[in-house]
Design an enzyme around this catalytic site. Structure first.
Site, PDB file in Angstrom:
ATOM      1  N   ARG A   1      35.252  47.868  40.533  1.00  0.00           N
ATOM      2  CA  ARG A   1      35.598  46.766  40.734  1.00  0.00           C
ATOM      3  C   ARG A   1      33.938  46.356  39.397  1.00  0.00           C
ATOM      4  O   ARG A   1      33.869  45.532  38.430  1.00  0.00           O
ATOM      5  CB  ARG A   1      35.727  45.829  41.182  1.00  0.00           C
ATOM      6  CG  ARG A   1      36.973  45.553  42.377  1.00  0.00           C
ATOM      7  CD  ARG A   1      37.586  45.023  43.240  1.00  0.00           C
ATOM      8  NE  ARG A   1      37.707  43.910  42.056  1.00  0.00           N
ATOM      9  CZ  ARG A   1      36.954  42.684  42.297  1.00  0.00           C
ATOM     10  NH1 ARG A   1      36.154  42.545  42.819  1.00  0.00           N
ATOM     11  NH2 ARG A   1      37.505  41.181  40.950  1.00  0.00           N
TER      12      ARG A   1
ATOM     13  N   CYS B   1      29.022  60.957  37.450  1.00  0.00           N
ATOM     14  CA  CYS B   1      28.126  61.265  36.107  1.00  0.00           C
ATOM     15  C   CYS B   1      28.286  60.775  35.297  1.00  0.00           C
ATOM     16  O   CYS B   1      28.758  61.031  34.091  1.00  0.00           O
ATOM     17  CB  CYS B   1      28.197  62.682  36.444  1.00  0.00           C
ATOM     18  SG  CYS B   1      30.310  63.060  35.781  1.00  0.00           S
TER      19      CYS B   1
HETATM   20  N1  LLP Z   1      51.682  39.607  42.310  1.00  0.00           N
HETATM   21  C1  LLP Z   1      52.030  40.512  41.114  1.00  0.00           C
HETATM   22  C2  LLP Z   1      53.192  39.823  40.006  1.00  0.00           C
HETATM   23  C3  LLP Z   1      50.621  40.845  40.848  1.00  0.00           C
HETATM   24  O1  LLP Z   1      50.653  41.569  39.730  1.00  0.00           O
HETATM   25  C4  LLP Z   1      49.464  40.951  41.549  1.00  0.00           C
HETATM   26  C5  LLP Z   1      47.928  40.954  41.122  1.00  0.00           C
HETATM   27  C6  LLP Z   1      49.941  39.856  43.063  1.00  0.00           C
HETATM   28  C7  LLP Z   1      50.902  39.201  43.053  1.00  0.00           C
HETATM   29  C8  LLP Z   1      48.329  39.278  43.496  1.00  0.00           C
HETATM   30  O2  LLP Z   1      47.479  39.330  43.315  1.00  0.00           O
HETATM   31  P1  LLP Z   1      46.070  38.397  43.858  1.00  0.00           P
HETATM   32  O3  LLP Z   1      46.772  37.511  44.809  1.00  0.00           O
HETATM   33  O4  LLP Z   1      45.549  39.740  45.011  1.00  0.00           O
HETATM   34  O5  LLP Z   1      45.247  37.673  42.859  1.00  0.00           O
HETATM   35  N2  LLP Z   1      43.055  44.882  40.164  1.00  0.00           N
HETATM   36  C9  LLP Z   1      41.786  43.502  40.209  1.00  0.00           C
HETATM   37  C10 LLP Z   1      43.284  42.228  40.488  1.00  0.00           C
HETATM   38  C11 LLP Z   1      44.583  43.414  39.925  1.00  0.00           C
HETATM   39  C12 LLP Z   1      45.887  41.736  39.959  1.00  0.00           C
HETATM   40  C13 LLP Z   1      46.998  42.721  39.500  1.00  0.00           C
HETATM   41  N3  LLP Z   1      48.017  41.787  39.704  1.00  0.00           N
HETATM   42  C14 LLP Z   1      40.724  43.240  40.746  1.00  0.00           C
HETATM   43  O6  LLP Z   1      40.122  44.021  41.188  1.00  0.00           O
HETATM   44  O7  LLP Z   1      40.511  42.448  40.336  1.00  0.00           O
END
Ligand code: LLP
Length: 423
Positions: free
Chosen positions: A313, A343
């Site tokens: 992240r 690296c």
């Molecule tokens: N529903 C859908 C359709 C989604 O695409 C996502 C997250 C969620 C629910 C859940 O979202 P949350 O409640 O966790 O915000 N890797 C990134 C975050 C990517 C989120 C992708 N979709 C990070 O590390 O911040």
């Protein structure tokens, strides 16, 4: 600070267990999760919407460790899956298929076929061509596929551009101007059963305003679609609620319920929520050991044994994670870059960060690493994936063992023929 990660006599504990005791057994680096934090976050979320007919469907992409999913499933949560693999995990822990949502902008025919074997809550379709594909495969299998259509409400969200999804320029959902045609198409396809309307506007959203704007638009659309004769049983609000990483004071589920509860009730739908980060983000830390310290002209470096392959992240989104000393030895602080062994210059956890002075072997805790930590890890630099530990009161369990070099090479084969003709 999460009360389940606190200091006692200057040593950090997760619930009733001293972090140093866990590391003495499992080694460093390691992810450590607090069960109580997950349970409390789920209950808080669920309770906030008690006056609304709803189902919380944990978005497993945030942390798909089987034990994390199992805890949430046993609390009654449904599961939002974004791939066949995630459905496999959900089924593995015994999640009722009726509580599984299959989302994702690029479902393969194999994944659609796999999901159709089970009586899942719904496929969240994101394009007209996907609707046709699901219809064709369901037809071959003699099934009727339950579908919700994800509509892009075109609202702007203040978050990192990589995790904003609700603008029409993003790849997600069906453009709101084309939503009616998509529902008409789904209605005309014999092997589909329309069950609802979906949205998801982004992640780490700290304010309620974008949810209000999107809900207002979508509830109107739900009512219009129902009037047109479509079966809109569910309205799926997606996920996106933020957690505090730094100094943010994000809206709580209660704030959200107060802001949109009345509108949601007007829709007369069962409301689905897909929180990921909110349920697990502050339940996890990444513990890492200082390998070396060094000084360049203007900079101090702490080189630690975790890398961007373990938690990407900061490298990917310049995300801020608090970093704390596991044993607070003295109050003297330095400004340092905390970097990993990979690296790449992008392999850092913090830059110019004030931190209590530490030396070789000291342990640091990278906070709020429970969501999008382990799940986004890789074997870059042939680094074995690190273990995951679940703390429950005064006990802890290794829920995923540290990988070995053999594990990493398991699927590779040396083919002699390739090097036979080297001329
Ligand atoms: N529903 C859908 C359709 C989604 O695409 C996502 C997250 C969620 C629910 C859940 O979202 P949350 O409640 O966790 O915000 N890797 C990134 C975050 C990517 C989120 C992708 N979709 C990070 O590390 O911040």
């Amino acid at each position: 600070m999460n009360p389940h990660f606190r200091y006692r006599n200057r040593h950090m504990f997760c619930e009733g267990v001293k972090i140093e005791d866990i590391i003495a057994q499992v080694g460093s680096p390691a992810y450590i999760y607090s069960k109580r934090t997950i349970v409390e976050a789920y209950k808080e979320f669920d309770l906030a919407f008690k006056d609304i007919d709803h189902l919380v469907c944990y978005s497993m992409k945030a942390n798909s460790n089987l034990n994390v999913v199992n805890i949430l499933a046993k609390l009654g949560s449904g599961i939002d899956c974004n791939s066949g693999g995630e459905i496999y995990r959900a089924l593995k822990v015994g999640v009722d298929p009726k509580k599984i949502i299959f989302a994702g902008v690029g479902k393969t025919p194999e994944e659609i076929r796999y999901a159709l074997q089970y009586d899942i809550l719904m496929f969240k379709a994101e394009s007209r061509s996907e609707l046709r594909e699901i219809n064709a495969i369901a037809g071959e299998m003699g099934k009727k596929a339950p579908v919700g259509i994800r509509v892009n409400p075109d609202v702007s969200v203040k978050t990192h551009p990589y995790i904003a999804t609700g603008l029409s320029e993003n790849k997600f959902g069906i453009d709101s101007s084309l939503a009616r045609e998509a529902f008409a198409l789904a209605h005309s396809l014999p092997n589909l059963k329309i069950v609802g309307l979906d949205m998801h506007i982004g992640s780490q959203i700290t304010e309620v305003d974008p949810f209000i704007e999107a809900c207002n638009k979508m509830v109107l659309l739900a009512l219009e679609l129902r009037k047109a004769g479509y079966n809109i049983e569910h309205f799926d609000l997606g996920g996106g609620m933020a957690i505090p990483y730094k100094v943010e004071r994000p809206a709580s589920p209660k704030d959200l319920a107060e802001a949109i509860g009345a509108t949601l009730n007007v829709s007369d739908c069962k409301i689905l929520f897909e929180p990921g980060r909110y349920l697990v983000g502050n339940a996890g830390i990444l513990v890492t050991k200082v390998l070396y310290t060094k000084k360049h002209k203007k900079k101090n470096f702490l080189i630690v044994d975790a890398g961007m392959n373990d938690l990407i992240r900061p490298s990917l989104y310049e995300a801020y994670h608090k970093i704390k000393n596991v044993h607070l030895k003295n109050e003297e602080s330095i400004i340092a870059d905390i970097v990993g062994p990979v690296c790449e210059s992008g392999d850092f956890f913090a830059r110019n960060r004030e931190i209590n002075k530490c030396k070789q072997e000291d342990l640091l805790a990278i906070m709020s690493a429970g969501a999008y930590g382990m799940v986004m890890s890789s074997n870059y630099n042939t680094r074995p994936r690190i273990p995951e530990v679940m703390v429950d009161g005064s006990k802890f369990y290794v829920t995923r063992a540290r990988e070995t070099y053999e594990d990493i090479l398991q699927k590779e084969t040396i083919i002699d023929e390739i090097v036979e003709n080297m001329a």
